[in-house]
Design a protein around this motif. Structure first.
Motif, PDB file in Angstrom:
ATOM      1  N   ILE A  21      -7.856   0.458  -7.177  1.00 58.55           N
ATOM      2  CA  ILE A  21      -7.985   0.740  -5.746  1.00 58.55           C
ATOM      3  C   ILE A  21      -7.672   2.216  -5.542  1.00 58.55           C
ATOM      4  CG2 ILE A  21      -7.180   0.155  -3.436  1.00 58.55           C
ATOM      5  CD1 ILE A  21      -6.129  -2.517  -4.751  1.00 58.55           C
ATOM      6  N   GLY A  22      -8.696   2.989  -5.220  1.00 58.82           N
ATOM      7  CA  GLY A  22      -8.525   4.433  -5.074  1.00 58.82           C
ATOM      8  C   GLY A  22      -8.448   4.862  -3.620  1.00 58.82           C
ATOM      9  N   CYS A  23      -7.725   5.936  -3.389  1.00 54.00           N
ATOM     10  CA  CYS A  23      -7.653   6.542  -2.059  1.00 54.00           C
ATOM     11  C   CYS A  23      -7.449   8.046  -2.232  1.00 54.00           C
ATOM     12  CB  CYS A  23      -6.495   5.952  -1.249  1.00 54.00           C
ATOM     13  SG  CYS A  23      -6.373   6.673   0.416  1.00 54.00           S
ATOM     14  N   VAL A  24      -8.177   8.804  -1.450  1.00 54.11           N
ATOM     15  CA  VAL A  24      -7.968  10.249  -1.395  1.00 54.11           C
ATOM     16  C   VAL A  24      -7.745  10.579   0.068  1.00 54.11           C
ATOM     17  CG1 VAL A  24      -8.878  12.509  -2.021  1.00 54.11           C
ATOM     18  CG2 VAL A  24      -9.543  10.509  -3.350  1.00 54.11           C
ATOM     19  N   GLN A  25      -6.644  11.286   0.352  1.00 52.13           N
ATOM     20  CA  GLN A  25      -6.289  11.533   1.739  1.00 52.13           C
ATOM     21  C   GLN A  25      -5.633  12.896   1.931  1.00 52.13           C
ATOM     22  OE1 GLN A  25      -3.616   8.060   1.366  1.00 52.13           O
ATOM     23  NE2 GLN A  25      -2.231   9.255   2.642  1.00 52.13           N
ATOM     24  N   PRO A  26      -5.729  13.407   3.160  1.00 50.97           N
ATOM     25  CA  PRO A  26      -5.057  14.689   3.439  1.00 50.97           C
ATOM     26  C   PRO A  26      -3.545  14.478   3.528  1.00 50.97           C
ATOM     27  CG  PRO A  26      -6.150  13.856   5.422  1.00 50.97           C
ATOM     28  CD  PRO A  26      -6.489  12.910   4.306  1.00 50.97           C
ATOM     29  N   VAL A  27      -2.782  15.424   2.962  1.00 52.44           N
ATOM     30  CA  VAL A  27      -1.314  15.434   3.082  1.00 52.44           C
ATOM     31  C   VAL A  27      -0.855  16.870   3.273  1.00 52.44           C
ATOM     32  CG1 VAL A  27      -0.837  13.338   1.725  1.00 52.44           C
ATOM     33  CG2 VAL A  27      -0.970  15.545   0.581  1.00 52.44           C
ATOM     34  N   VAL A  28       0.315  17.016   3.860  1.00 59.04           N
ATOM     35  CA  VAL A  28       0.838  18.354   4.138  1.00 59.04           C
ATOM     36  C   VAL A  28       1.501  18.967   2.909  1.00 59.04           C
ATOM     37  CG1 VAL A  28       2.257  19.705   5.729  1.00 59.04           C
ATOM     38  CG2 VAL A  28       1.302  17.535   6.473  1.00 59.04           C
ATOM     39  N   ASP A  29       2.305  18.159   2.205  1.00 61.96           N
ATOM     40  CA  ASP A  29       3.086  18.698   1.096  1.00 61.96           C
ATOM     41  C   ASP A  29       3.498  17.581   0.144  1.00 61.96           C
ATOM     42  OD1 ASP A  29       5.134  17.336   2.460  1.00 61.96           O
ATOM     43  OD2 ASP A  29       5.979  19.172   3.291  1.00 61.96           O
ATOM     44  N   ARG A  30       4.287  17.939  -0.861  1.00 58.87           N
ATOM     45  CA  ARG A  30       4.704  16.976  -1.888  1.00 58.87           C
ATOM     46  C   ARG A  30       5.572  15.858  -1.311  1.00 58.87           C
ATOM     47  NH1 ARG A  30       5.400  17.963  -7.904  1.00 58.87           N
ATOM     48  NH2 ARG A  30       6.375  16.056  -8.621  1.00 58.87           N
ATOM     49  N   ALA A  31       6.433  16.190  -0.355  1.00 56.07           N
ATOM     50  CA  ALA A  31       7.289  15.166   0.252  1.00 56.07           C
ATOM     51  C   ALA A  31       6.443  14.101   0.945  1.00 56.07           C
ATOM     52  CB  ALA A  31       8.266  15.807   1.235  1.00 56.07           C
ATOM     53  N   ALA A  32       5.423  14.521   1.667  1.00 52.66           N
ATOM     54  CA  ALA A  32       4.524  13.568   2.332  1.00 52.66           C
ATOM     55  C   ALA A  32       3.789  12.726   1.297  1.00 52.66           C
ATOM     56  CB  ALA A  32       3.531  14.312   3.223  1.00 52.66           C
ATOM     57  N   ALA A  33       3.368  13.350   0.199  1.00 52.71           N
ATOM     58  CA  ALA A  33       2.669  12.635  -0.866  1.00 52.71           C
ATOM     59  C   ALA A  33       3.571  11.581  -1.491  1.00 52.71           C
ATOM     60  CB  ALA A  33       2.181  13.620  -1.923  1.00 52.71           C
ATOM     61  N   VAL A  88      -4.396  17.666  -0.451  1.00 54.84           N
ATOM     62  CA  VAL A  88      -5.009  16.360  -0.682  1.00 54.84           C
ATOM     63  C   VAL A  88      -4.234  15.593  -1.759  1.00 54.84           C
ATOM     64  CG1 VAL A  88      -7.081  15.219  -1.580  1.00 54.84           C
ATOM     65  CG2 VAL A  88      -7.315  17.105   0.028  1.00 54.84           C
ATOM     66  N   LEU A  89      -4.062  14.291  -1.513  1.00 53.96           N
ATOM     67  CA  LEU A  89      -3.428  13.383  -2.465  1.00 53.96           C
ATOM     68  C   LEU A  89      -4.448  12.333  -2.892  1.00 53.96           C
ATOM     69  CD1 LEU A  89      -0.929  12.021  -3.869  1.00 53.96           C
ATOM     70  CD2 LEU A  89      -0.641  10.730  -1.723  1.00 53.96           C
ATOM     71  N   ALA A  90      -4.586  12.146  -4.202  1.00 51.54           N
ATOM     72  CA  ALA A  90      -5.409  11.067  -4.743  1.00 51.54           C
ATOM     73  C   ALA A  90      -4.482  10.032  -5.354  1.00 51.54           C
ATOM     74  CB  ALA A  90      -6.367  11.610  -5.806  1.00 51.54           C
ATOM     75  N   THR A  91      -4.679   8.763  -5.007  1.00 53.11           N
ATOM     76  CA  THR A  91      -3.891   7.683  -5.580  1.00 53.11           C
ATOM     77  C   THR A  91      -4.833   6.609  -6.115  1.00 53.11           C
ATOM     78  OG1 THR A  91      -3.749   6.570  -3.433  1.00 53.11           O
ATOM     79  CG2 THR A  91      -1.904   7.998  -4.057  1.00 53.11           C
ATOM     80  N   VAL A  92      -4.416   5.969  -7.188  1.00 60.20           N
ATOM     81  CA  VAL A  92      -5.150   4.810  -7.702  1.00 60.20           C
ATOM     82  C   VAL A  92      -4.119   3.745  -8.070  1.00 60.20           C
ATOM     83  CG1 VAL A  92      -6.710   3.882  -9.459  1.00 60.20           C
ATOM     84  CG2 VAL A  92      -7.076   6.196  -8.575  1.00 60.20           C
ATOM     85  N   VAL A  93      -4.262   2.581  -7.442  1.00 59.90           N
ATOM     86  CA  VAL A  93      -3.428   1.425  -7.723  1.00 59.90           C
ATOM     87  C   VAL A  93      -4.200   0.560  -8.713  1.00 59.90           C
ATOM     88  CG1 VAL A  93      -2.353  -0.648  -6.745  1.00 59.90           C
ATOM     89  CG2 VAL A  93      -2.386   1.490  -5.420  1.00 59.90           C
ATOM     90  N   ARG A  94      -3.578   0.232  -9.858  1.00 61.95           N
ATOM     91  CA  ARG A  94      -4.257  -0.586 -10.866  1.00 61.95           C
ATOM     92  C   ARG A  94      -3.569  -1.938 -11.028  1.00 61.95           C
ATOM     93  NH1 ARG A  94      -4.703   0.005 -17.449  1.00 61.95           N
ATOM     94  NH2 ARG A  94      -6.229  -1.657 -17.710  1.00 61.95           N
TER      95      ARG A  94
END
Length: 195
Positions: A21-33, A88-94
């Motif tokens: 399950i992939g998601c790419v989303q806007p984020v402000v910084d590492r803490a938000a990510a 931008v943060l990309a996440t993938v849940v496997r």
């Protein structure tokens, strides 16, 4: 030129019984990510891995979350770099399906998850902002407010002291012309400051 995303975009792949399950989303910084990643972990307690890659504030980071080194986070990060994305943060849940994919299969799965999400993404050009601060006599408050609104600048703060003090942000390419226009409109009665 760098880009960010207008909104989060998602993808879902089923590869040899594993669900990605992939998601790419806007984020402000590492803490938000990291907050997003922690939220995904709580939303998907049965997931085998929550891998991620981040490009934000001129820095990058990647995490394989227990997958073999270099098979998840780093390939996801390369997709973000290839698209010239920032903030931008990309996440993938496997969810593991019981069939091992091997290193090459994992790299392809994580890369494809991010690439498929980005295929439907609305990219927004990132324009460096100038943060300006000025003070004007009260008689010019309305004029300054109208000029700030007309150029589409973001009004950050207004303080009423001995003079009216404005803090605002606007795209860097238009900042110098705006300063000249405001100086002309107020006959040089604007006091500019660093902050």
């Amino acid at each position: 030129m760098s880009f960010t995303l207008a909104a989060p975009v998602h993808s879902e792949l089923l590869i040899r019984k594993s669900r990605f399950i992939g998601c790419v989303q806007p984020v402000v910084d590492r803490a938000a990510a990291q907050s997003v990643v922690a939220s995904l972990r709580s939303q998907h307690p049965g997931a085998a891995h929550v891998c991620w890659a981040l490009m934000a504030a001129g820095q990058s980071a990647a995490n394989d979350d227990g997958e073999p080194g270099g098979t998840a986070g780093r390939p996801m990060l390369e997709v973000l770099r290839h698209h010239e994305l920032e903030s931008v943060l990309a996440t993938v849940v496997r969810y593991f399906g019981g069939v091992k994919l091997g290193a090459g299969g994992l790299v392809r799965a994580y890369t494809d998850s991010v690439a498929q999400a980005l295929a439907g993404a609305a990219l927004v050009p990132l324009v460096r902002q100038s943060h300006l601060h000025c003070a004007v006599p009260y008689a010019f408050e309305g004029l300054v407010r109208r000029e700030i609104a007309a150029i589409g600048a973001a009004l950050d703060d207004v303080r009423h002291e001995d003079m009216v003090r404005f803090s605002f942000s606007l795209p860097e390419p238009s900042a110098n012309a705006f300063v000249v226009r405001l100086n002309d409109a107020t006959q040089g009665r604007v006091a500019w400051s660093k902050g």
